[in-house]
Write an enzyme that holds these catalytic residues in place. Structure first.
Site, PDB file in Angstrom:
ATOM      1  N   CYS A   5       0.852  -1.173   0.000  1.00  0.00           N
ATOM      2  CA  CYS A   5       0.000   0.000   0.000  1.00  0.00           C
ATOM      3  C   CYS A   5       0.898   1.237   0.000  1.00  0.00           C
ATOM      4  CB  CYS A   5      -0.914   0.031   1.225  1.00  0.00           C
ATOM      5  SG  CYS A   5      -2.076  -1.349   1.326  1.00  0.00           S
TER       6      CYS A   5
ATOM      7  N   GLY B 210      -1.122   0.820  -4.987  1.00  0.00           N
ATOM      8  CA  GLY B 210      -2.451   0.294  -4.688  1.00  0.00           C
ATOM      9  C   GLY B 210      -3.513   0.986  -5.508  1.00  0.00           C
TER      10      GLY B 210
ATOM     11  N   ASN C 244       1.054   0.345   5.811  1.00  0.00           N
ATOM     12  CA  ASN C 244       1.524  -0.493   4.706  1.00  0.00           C
ATOM     13  C   ASN C 244       2.272  -1.679   5.296  1.00  0.00           C
ATOM     14  OD1 ASN C 244       2.479  -1.514   2.236  1.00  0.00           O
ATOM     15  ND2 ASN C 244       4.300  -0.217   2.316  1.00  0.00           N
ATOM     16  N   GLY C 245       1.837  -2.881   4.960  1.00  0.00           N
ATOM     17  CA  GLY C 245       2.490  -4.075   5.477  1.00  0.00           C
ATOM     18  C   GLY C 245       1.493  -5.121   5.892  1.00  0.00           C
TER      19      GLY C 245
ATOM     20  N   TYR D   1      10.182  -4.832  -8.158  1.00  0.00           N
ATOM     21  CA  TYR D   1       8.893  -4.555  -8.809  1.00  0.00           C
ATOM     22  C   TYR D   1       8.073  -3.444  -8.178  1.00  0.00           C
ATOM     23  CZ  TYR D   1       4.015  -5.324 -10.252  1.00  0.00           C
ATOM     24  OH  TYR D   1       2.743  -5.142 -10.696  1.00  0.00           O
TER      25      TYR D   1
END
Length: 503
Positions: A2, A28, A101-102, A257
């Site tokens: 995210c 996201g 995020n995670g 990526y």
């Protein structure tokens, strides 16, 4: 994966938050949200969709205040319910809003403890809501009517003691300021910076440095593993190491990526790391494939372009753009559900026959996950007239589940799971598959920053840096990550929507 952002400014921050989220949109595409604070009152807008679709003029006008946090989400468990869009809010104590995020690996345990011991109720299945309530509880047990940065850091230290997994967080405490913190392994990235205005200094915390660059903020630093930074409402910045036994174990897939190539993560420019990935992959080809007959190197746009160009240069082989991308189709890797991914590939890419006809083609991608996309792209190359189609991956074979916030499928649905390289090639229809070696990948990243001794490489080698991932956890992951489970959930959500629309 995210994207998070937080700003303490000297004027309205709504536009800056919006612009920052658009720059982080690649992290996201499922949902977006912004919360701002003005005079002790919070203003919220969040919903499913891209940033540009979630926020209309009327929403932006209502997002008033000099402080706020934002979030772009993709669903780790493949659930696209708007109820799990962030930021999340809890009113006690003080009023706290959090974006994360995670992924917490002990979320279920924490959820039970929060209910049984802390008397806190969770309204969603999101581990971000769990993390918010842990932070809120640790602030509440201080028992103070007013708090300062030392109290915030004490609460963050307690969060580290209780929580396991990956988390990069921005949280806004109404009337006080914004805190950003990173897990003790530093798995997910988070940075902070400042800019000078005629009204004073403004600060931003964000997932990637590009969000700062785009709006003229100067990058100060990455948050170190376990470190926290607190920016008060009046613009004072404080930072502190809040965890013990910290180490750099940044997710190496960020460099492969996830991150934009123009981002800097832990003092490493992602673009340069990808150049080195291409170089080392070319050296492997020279070393192990001495009779190679490649006529042209063609990248799978967009992420692999940097590696593919350097690979072609190192091999002395022609580099060409053979696929044209429709930029109005989202990233297939982060689309929940296999059917949607299959449908989107040919909508997203179109081959230029001239670059394939009667040639031995080496296609280069950043990775091979399920193999569905790779298989269709190889078929497109053959239909465009390629004699032979080879396939190179800038990363090693992905054979293990990710538990730290990337929605990779269950291991059984990974193309390399239980297969040799030759079997993968046969499965996706390639004449040959070449994978990057793991040590070469790590060296491509750490060459710029020798402090990055370790990485989270769990998807490649099954080594989980938090040390708490067991078979029971994987069994639970299988229940929620498999495509069949996602389709079942999405079907159930559709049924609910139909019932609401057709009483």
């Amino acid at each position: 994966m995210c994207g998070v952002i937080g700003i303490v400014g000297k004027s309205n921050v709504n536009q800056a938050l919006y612009d920052g989220l658009t720059v982080l949109q690649h992290r996201g595409q499922d949902a977006a949200g912004i919360v701002t604070c003005d005079g002790g009152k919070l203003y919220l807008r969040k919903d499913n969709g891209l940033v540009r679709d979630v926020f209309a003029t009327e929403h932006m006008l209502n997002l008033r205040g000099n402080m706020g946090v934002g979030h772009v989400r993709y669903p780790t468990a493949g659930c696209s319910s708007s109820a799990e869009a962030q930021p999340f809010y809890v009113n006690s104590p003080y009023g706290i809003t959090l974006a994360h995020n995670g992924n917490l690996t002990n979320a279920e345990e924490l959820k039970r403890d929060l209910y049984n011991e802390d008397l806190r109720h969770m309204n969603t299945d999101s581990d971000s809501e769990v993390l918010l309530n842990v932070l809120a509880h640790e602030l509440q047990v201080l028992g103070k009517l007013k708090i300062d940065h030392n109290d915030v850091f004490e609460a963050v230290s307690a969060v580290h003691r209780r929580s396991r997994g990956a988390y990069a967080v921005v949280a806004m405490i109404t009337g006080y300021g914004i805190v950003g913190f990173r897990d003790p392994n530093g798995i997910r990235p988070i940075v902070y910076g400042k800019r000078e205005t005629d009204k004073g200094t403004e600060y931003m915390i964000a997932s990637e440095s590009v969000a700062l660059d785009a709006q003229g903020f100067e990058l100060i630093a990455d948050l170190e593993p376990g470190e926290a930074v607190f920016i008060s409402l009046d613009g004072n910045l404080h930072k502190k190491q809040c965890a013990e036994n910290t180490k750099y174990s940044t997710c190496i897939f960020e460099y492969v990526y996830l991150a934009r190539p123009d981002s800097i993560i832990d003092d490493v420019l992602v673009y340069k790391a990808r150049l080195r990935m291409g170089e080392s992959l070319a050296q492997k080809i020279k070393r192990e494939w001495t009779d190679q007959d490649i006529n042209v190197v063609i990248p799978i746009p967009d992420t692999s372009r940097t590696s593919a160009l350097q690979l072609a240069n190192e091999l002395g082989v022609l580099y060409r753009e053979g696929f044209i991308k429709n930029r109005y189709i989202g990233r297939t890797f982060i689309m929940p559900g296999q059917k949607q991914r299959k449908k989107s590939v040919r909508q997203k890419l179109n081959a230029i026959d001239l670059e394939f006809r009667d040639k031995n083609v080496l296609l280069v991608d950043d990775s091979i996950v399920r193999g569905t996309t790779s298989q269709q792209i190889i078929q497109m190359a053959r239909e465009a007239g390629a004699k032979k189609v080879y396939f190179a991956s800038a990363s090693p074979a992905i054979r293990h589940a990710n538990v730290y916030g990337i929605d990779m499928p269950a291991p059984e649905e990974l193309i390399a799971y239980g297969r040799t390289d030759d079997e993968v090639a046969q499965k996706i229809g390639a004449d040959k598959v070449i994978y990057q070696d793991l040590e070469d990948l790590m060296e491509s990243v750490r060459k710029r920053n020798p402090e990055l001794v370790d990485f989270d490489t769990s998807v490649f080698d099954g080594r989980y840096v938090t040390g708490d991932v067991n078979e029971a956890y994987f069994a639970r992951l299988q229940e929620i990550r498999s495509d069949s489970a996602k389709e079942k959930r999405n079907g159930r959500n559709s049924d609910i929507i139909d019932l609401h629309n057709n009483p």
